[in-house]
Design a protein around this motif. Structure first.
Motif, PDB file in Angstrom:
ATOM      1  N   SER A   1      12.862  47.035   3.748  1.00 40.21           N
ATOM      2  CA  SER A   1      11.648  47.131   4.613  1.00 40.21           C
ATOM      3  C   SER A   1      12.014  47.947   5.854  1.00 40.21           C
ATOM      4  O   SER A   1      10.904  48.349   6.645  1.00 40.21           O
ATOM      5  CB  SER A   1      11.000  46.056   4.717  1.00 40.21           C
ATOM      6  OG  SER A   1      11.697  45.244   5.805  1.00 40.21           O
ATOM      7  N   GLN A   2      12.849  48.515   5.982  1.00 37.34           N
ATOM      8  CA  GLN A   2      13.328  49.205   7.243  1.00 37.34           C
ATOM      9  C   GLN A   2      12.478  50.400   7.138  1.00 37.34           C
ATOM     10  O   GLN A   2      12.570  51.060   5.938  1.00 37.34           O
ATOM     11  CB  GLN A   2      14.914  49.376   7.600  1.00 37.34           C
ATOM     12  CG  GLN A   2      15.434  48.171   8.052  1.00 37.34           C
ATOM     13  CD  GLN A   2      16.851  48.404   8.268  1.00 37.34           C
ATOM     14  OE1 GLN A   2      17.437  49.482   8.404  1.00 37.34           O
ATOM     15  NE2 GLN A   2      17.652  47.466   8.081  1.00 37.34           N
ATOM     16  N   LYS A   3      12.283  51.107   8.287  1.00 36.32           N
ATOM     17  CA  LYS A   3      11.102  52.248   8.282  1.00 36.32           C
ATOM     18  C   LYS A   3      12.157  53.473   7.775  1.00 36.32           C
ATOM     19  O   LYS A   3      11.463  54.441   7.037  1.00 36.32           O
ATOM     20  CB  LYS A   3      10.648  52.613   9.493  1.00 36.32           C
ATOM     21  CG  LYS A   3      11.340  52.749  10.791  1.00 36.32           C
ATOM     22  CD  LYS A   3      10.699  52.942  11.811  1.00 36.32           C
ATOM     23  CE  LYS A   3      10.150  54.475  12.009  1.00 36.32           C
ATOM     24  NZ  LYS A   3       9.084  54.421  13.105  1.00 36.32           N
ATOM     25  N   ASN A   4      13.350  53.451   7.810  1.00 35.40           N
ATOM     26  CA  ASN A   4      14.014  54.766   7.233  1.00 35.40           C
ATOM     27  C   ASN A   4      14.373  54.642   5.807  1.00 35.40           C
ATOM     28  O   ASN A   4      14.902  55.487   5.159  1.00 35.40           O
ATOM     29  CB  ASN A   4      15.150  55.005   8.026  1.00 35.40           C
ATOM     30  CG  ASN A   4      16.136  53.654   8.358  1.00 35.40           C
ATOM     31  OD1 ASN A   4      15.733  52.830   8.471  1.00 35.40           O
ATOM     32  ND2 ASN A   4      17.408  53.998   8.688  1.00 35.40           N
TER      33      ASN A   4
ATOM     34  N   VAL B   1      12.579  52.203   2.465  1.00 38.70           N
ATOM     35  CA  VAL B   1      11.233  52.087   1.906  1.00 38.70           C
ATOM     36  C   VAL B   1      10.178  52.132   2.793  1.00 38.70           C
ATOM     37  O   VAL B   1       8.932  52.831   2.521  1.00 38.70           O
ATOM     38  CB  VAL B   1      11.350  51.114   0.585  1.00 38.70           C
ATOM     39  CG1 VAL B   1       9.902  50.929  -0.052  1.00 38.70           C
ATOM     40  CG2 VAL B   1      12.327  51.196  -0.316  1.00 38.70           C
ATOM     41  N   GLY B   2      10.395  51.134   3.931  1.00 39.97           N
ATOM     42  CA  GLY B   2       9.542  51.040   4.937  1.00 39.97           C
ATOM     43  C   GLY B   2       8.131  50.265   4.740  1.00 39.97           C
ATOM     44  O   GLY B   2       7.252  50.044   5.594  1.00 39.97           O
ATOM     45  N   ALA B   3       8.066  49.782   3.538  1.00 39.39           N
ATOM     46  CA  ALA B   3       6.781  48.935   3.147  1.00 39.39           C
ATOM     47  C   ALA B   3       6.913  47.624   3.746  1.00 39.39           C
ATOM     48  O   ALA B   3       8.153  47.105   4.274  1.00 39.39           O
ATOM     49  CB  ALA B   3       6.463  48.842   1.773  1.00 39.39           C
TER      50      ALA B   3
ATOM     51  N   ASN C   1       5.448  55.068   3.754  1.00 44.87           N
ATOM     52  CA  ASN C   1       5.718  53.880   3.787  1.00 44.87           C
ATOM     53  C   ASN C   1       4.613  52.827   3.249  1.00 44.87           C
ATOM     54  O   ASN C   1       4.857  52.027   2.704  1.00 44.87           O
ATOM     55  CB  ASN C   1       6.365  53.540   5.260  1.00 44.87           C
ATOM     56  CG  ASN C   1       7.560  54.172   5.701  1.00 44.87           C
ATOM     57  OD1 ASN C   1       8.342  54.407   4.632  1.00 44.87           O
ATOM     58  ND2 ASN C   1       7.988  54.055   6.702  1.00 44.87           N
TER      59      ASN C   1
ATOM     60  N   SER D   1       3.092  50.640   5.259  1.00 42.21           N
ATOM     61  CA  SER D   1       3.119  49.339   5.791  1.00 42.21           C
ATOM     62  C   SER D   1       2.044  49.143   6.426  1.00 42.21           C
ATOM     63  O   SER D   1       1.436  49.825   6.930  1.00 42.21           O
ATOM     64  CB  SER D   1       4.555  49.222   6.238  1.00 42.21           C
ATOM     65  OG  SER D   1       4.583  49.820   7.646  1.00 42.21           O
TER      66      SER D   1
END
Lengths: 472, 541
Positions: A328-331, A333-335, B498, B500
């Motif tokens: 989930s880190q933005k660099n 997959v980041g979702a 992303n 998100s």
């Protein structure tokens, strides 16, 4: 003992700074003597290139590459790896071919298609299958409502699975008679999603359209229009009505559920149980130039795959929460963590009210899946022929040859042997030594048709819709 | 005091040249020059605009959360500010990891102790926030269920009703059909009945859809505190994860530690070599010595592979736009001068300029990827990239790659036209008297060019360059998004991909960063332009 050890390390470090010459390093080492090493017990290969750059697409199945970096598996092999997000599959492949990237997270069909020259031509090889399953088909709310009308069993918060396209067929036909082919989306012409979506539709008698030498969009004779849409745009195309259904990897199905814009009706686990999904691909030229590096990379990926599939005594996936956090880190997959977690920790949301356990939705190592099976390559080739991406009829031997020129089980085997010798993994975790690369025949498909990798042409002919060849 | 009054006019001149004329009344007020007028000006030209900005921000803050779509809602200024902080923290983390990677000696040990103690603290906080988030989730679930229950009850009732109505209708239709068979009614009346039934079904459908929508409305809109609690817990967990990663970089991932390990390995091999009894064993050990010392050497040259932070991406974007802009200027100015001097050249180039000027940057990018890409068959061994990325080069931090060159060329291609056209215009509009003077003085071509033509066309030339830089900056963002050249364009594209909950806020953040940098670049060009202009510069805004 430990402190004394550190002090010696510091001494050596000072030596290291002054010198870059081989001889000096050796003599420095000589002057200090022998100590047991606290780390790096793993045998490092003599890699040709130690600074690498890998590409990936923002999908959760890039996990083995990201985990191998973040959990230090690449470093254990003496590799310093940079992992770079790519905007789409085409650009990713181009960047691998032009040398900008050393290797990448690829669709299983990509190395094969590139090697046989459908799309960009380049000889791409793969020593490692990244994962199994992991995709789903999502339909828009409006289509879902109509499907529910057509099949009363679906009109519930927890409808029985698997859902076939039977209840979709009347909707498609009605639209077609009204002169409108329903638009649907998949991510790339040679992606697993394309073949799975076509398979699912064709299994219920909906013709998904054929590729021909002049129709490279694959619309010929179709009851619907299945076209390419980049994964991140899928939910918004569903909302705007540009697509009424799509097949894509995670997190984009769970995203549709979270945002309330669509309903995943079937996962690819139901279409073909434990189907190969993504591979790690490099160019043939790169593999030839850097054989040891490739083995080292494969070793790190195997370790990462095993880490991802580690379970405790009760069968709960132990490392997936951490993996989701990393992804989930933005660099990467980041979702949002919660969205990634939905599908990766062994569950899947079909509707907000319908959360089901799906322990095998993402398989990274179990079932010997990371081994590059020839039969996987052959399945993709048969689909390419079935839908006309391969325009002329080919003999069986061609399918075997092509699969063997793309999949490199020998590299995987070397990496596995090294890991077994190191004691990191056991021999049972890999296919038997005399395994020939062909999975046993299986009929774990939604329509029950049997697939035997050794008989590609017969398999092509066993389908109702699609090209047929004469057995040679 | 004397100095103070002495710098008054230079100061006024300076703010005039730099295009910040708004501050003029402030300076004059400081010197007590017509205070009333100055205060009036300040209110008119400074206070009112500032108030207006605040009104805009307030409107954004007010309207943003009220504008909802299925893809999310418009983030408020505070959310944008929060993601700006997150981005800052992200780059800090990269720095911390980088430091951890190369620390050695006592500092490393101290750092390990420090980070470990921090982990304990952070884990405590994280587990508290996790519990909190779980508690809120439970609470919200109970609340939502309570809200859903009556609607669900209505739904079930409606379903039963519909089922019954359906059975009734079917019975009625059959009964009617039987009558038809018996010849008591006309076929038309059966059709009418069926039609009526169909209408009833449509009505029922509409009703159940309404209830379905109501259910979705409740499910799709959980209270905000749920999301907030989850995000807070996630944020803290991320921090814990980062600190654990730092420990990794301080221990087994640490550069010096890795080298030490490798040296030890070669030591072991050396000892084994000395003790070897067979020739084969000796050769094997000697090989091991060489390979581990070689590995130690290459490890010594390894650098921490940093992730792209917004600061790095901004720097790279600015560098790329300047490269593109310079290429554009070097091509546009000579061609522009030739066009201005010679009508035949102008006539020859007009069709080319008019056709290629409107072409979209995206098209240029794709063309350049093929055309220029051919010059870098193997980027890693290409002299340009080897030179740019060699450790001794001060620009090595930019990590130049072909994608950057493509983006720069795209910028150049699009920035070319305004500069070219304006230069041509400037040259052709030179006062005839000036040229006549040159003729009278019998100046040669070069002195005519450098003494008369260029100086008198400079203001327009720079006006063109200013437009070029602005165009280039706009084009760059699109080019980077498409070419995956690290920069603000890629930042935006990655965020979009992303998807998100913070993505939209990040995109708006990028919008501000791009805007502010564009503004600074424009001001720089204005200063240059004023410096070369003979007039008072009032012609340019």
């Amino acid at each position: 003992m430990h402190d004394a050890h550190r002090r010696f390390d510091c001494n050596k470090n000072k030596f290291m700074k002054k010198t870059t010459k081989k001889i000096t390093v050796i003599s420095a080492a000589l002057s200090i003597g022998v100590f047991s090493s606290p780390m790096l017990c793993a045998e490092q290969l003599d890699v040709e290139k130690d600074t690498l750059k890998f590409g990936f697409i923002k999908l959760t199945d890039c996990a083995p590459i990201v985990i191998a970096k973040e959990k230090g598996f690449f470093e254990e092999e003496g590799l310093q790896v940079e992992v770079v997000a790519q905007p789409n599959w085409k650009q990713l492949l181009d960047n691998v071919i032009n040398g900008e990237l050393d290797g990448a997270h690829m669709l299983s069909g990509q190395p094969i298609a590139a090697t046989i020259g459908f799309g960009t031509k380049a000889h791409i090889v793969t020593p490692y299958t990244l994962d199994l399953n992991g995709n789903a088909i999502t339909v828009s709310n409006a289509i879902w409502e109509q499907m529910q009308e057509n099949d009363e069993k679906l009109d519930s918060d927890n409808p029985p699975h698997p859902i076939t396209a039977d209840s979709l067929k009347p909707i498609v036909m009605e639209a077609k008679e009204a002169g409108k082919k329903l638009p649907m989306g998949m991510v790339f012409p040679v992606s697993t999603h394309n073949y799975e979506f076509r398979y699912w539709l064709a299994a219920s008698g909906i013709h998904p359209g054929m590729y021909t030498s002049t129709d490279i969009k694959g619309f010929t004779d179709g009851d619907i229009e299945l076209s390419t849409t980049p994964p991140p745009q899928m939910p918004s195309t569903l909302e705007s009505g540009k697509n009424v259904a799509y097949c894509v990897g995670e997190p984009w199905n769970q995203q549709a559920v979270a945002k309330g814009i669509g309903v995943p009706v079937v996962t690819n686990y139901d279409i073909w149980k434990n189907n190969p999904e993504k591979v790690f691909g490099v160019t043939k030229a790169w593999a030839d130039e850097n054989p040891q590096t490739l083995i080292a990379v494969t070793k790190a990926l195997i370790k990462a795959g095993k880490w991802l599939d580690a379970t405790d005594a009760s069968g709960k996936l132990t490392n997936r929460d951490e993996a989701c956090r990393i992804l989930s880190q933005k660099n990467y997959v980041g979702a949002d963590f919660d969205v990634i977690k939905n599908s990766m920790t062994g569950f899947f949301f079909f509707q907000k009210t319908d959360k089901r356990p799906l322990p095998d939705f993402n398989v990274f190592f179990k079932y010997h899946c990371s081994y590059p099976h020839y039969s996987d390559g052959i399945w993709f080739l048969t689909q390419m022929r079935r839908w006309g991406q391969i325009t002329e009829s080919k003999p069986s031997a061609w399918y075997h040859e092509t699969a063997k020129s793309v999949y490199l089980p020998e590299v995987y085997r070397k990496a596995a042997d090294l890991l077994v010798a190191e004691g990191t993994l056991t021999a049972e975790e890999f296919p038997a030594v005399d395994y020939d690369g062909y999975k046993p025949a299986t009929s774990d498909f939604i329509d029950g048709v049997e697939f035997d990798g050794k008989k590609p042409v017969e398999y092509i002919n066993s389908h109702k819709i699609g090209n047929k060849d004469t057995v040679k | 005091m004397k100095f103070f009054s002495k710098i008054k006019y230079p100061l006024l001149k300076l703010i005039d040249v730099s295009g910040f004329k708004v501050f003029d009344p402030v300076i004059r007020l400081l010197y007590n020059e017509e205070p009333q007028k100055q205060v009036r000006d300040i209110v008119k030209y400074m206070v009112l605009p500032i108030i207006f900005c605040f009104i805009c921000i307030w409107a954004w803050n007010f309207l943003g959360p009220r504008h909802k779509t299925k893809s999310g809602e418009v983030p408020t200024p505070i959310e944008v500010w929060n993601v700006a902080n997150d981005n800052y923290r992200f780059s800090e983390r990269e720095e911390e990891k980088k430091t951890a990677f190369s620390l050695d000696g006592d500092k490393r040990k101290e750092e390990i102790l420090f980070v470990k103690s921090e982990i304990v603290k952070l884990e405590e906080k994280a587990s508290f926030l996790q519990q909190e988030s779980m508690r809120v989730t439970e609470e919200v679930k109970v609340e939502t269920d309570a809200k859903l229950a009556p609607v669900n009850a209505r739904k079930d009732a409606l379903k039963a009703e519909i089922k019954q109505a359906k059975a009734e209708r079917e019975a009625e239709a059959i009964a009617h059909a039987e009558k038809l068979m018996a010849g008591q009614v006309t076929p038309d009346s059966l059709v009418a009945l069926i039609k009526k039934h169909k209408e009833a079904v449509d009505e029922e459908k509409a009703k159940s859809k309404l209830i379905g929508d109501e259910l979705n409305e409740i499910r799709d809109n959980p209270p905000k505190r749920l999301k907030e609690a989850q995000l807070a817990a996630n944020k803290m967990e991320d921090e814990v994860l980062h600190y654990k990663k730092r420990i990794d970089y301080l221990t087994k991932g640490n550069k010096e530690q890795k080298i030490a390990g490798l040296i030890e390995k070669s030591d072991t091999a050396i000892a084994a070599l000395a003790a070897a009894t067979t020739p084969a064993e000796a050769v094997k050990q000697a090989k091991a010595v060489v390979s581990s010392s070689e590995a130690a050497e290459s490890t010594a040259e390894q650098k921490y592979p940093p992730a792209a932070t917004i600061f790095y991406q901004t720097k790279r974007s600015v560098a790329t736009v300047f490269v593109g802009f310079l290429i554009a200027a070097f091509v546009a100015i000579p061609i522009g001068i030739m066009c201005g001097l010679n009508r035949v050249v102008m006539a020859c180039l007009t069709p080319i300029i008019s056709i290629f000027r409107p072409v979209s940057p995206v098209v240029w990018l794709l063309i350049f990827q093929i055309v220029i890409g051919a010059f870098f068959p193997d980027p890693e061994t290409h002299p340009l990239f080897m030179f740019m990325n060699s450790p001794s080069n001060p620009l090595a931090f930019l990590r130049t790659d072909p994608a950057m060159i493509f983006s720069a060329c795209t910028v150049a291609m699009c920035a070319l036209w305004p500069a070219l056209v304006n230069t041509a215009l400037g040259v052709s509009a030179i006062d005839k008297d000036h040229l006549n003077v040159a003729k009278v003085l019998r100046l040669g071509f070069w002195s005519r060019l450098f003494k008369i033509i260029i100086p008198s066309s400079l203001p327009l030339m720079f006006a063109g360059l200013r437009i070029s830089l602005g165009v280039g900056w706009m084009v760059l963002i699109a080019a980077e998004a498409l070419s995956t050249s690290d920069g603000l364009g890629k930042f935006v594209w990655d965020e979009f991909q992303n998807g998100s909950s913070a993505s939209f806020a990040n995109i708006i953040l990028a919008c501000f960063v791009v805007g502010i940098i564009g503004f600074v670049l424009d001001r720089l060009m204005i200063i240059l332009q004023r410096l070369v202009s003979f007039d008072d510069g009032s012609a340019v805004a």
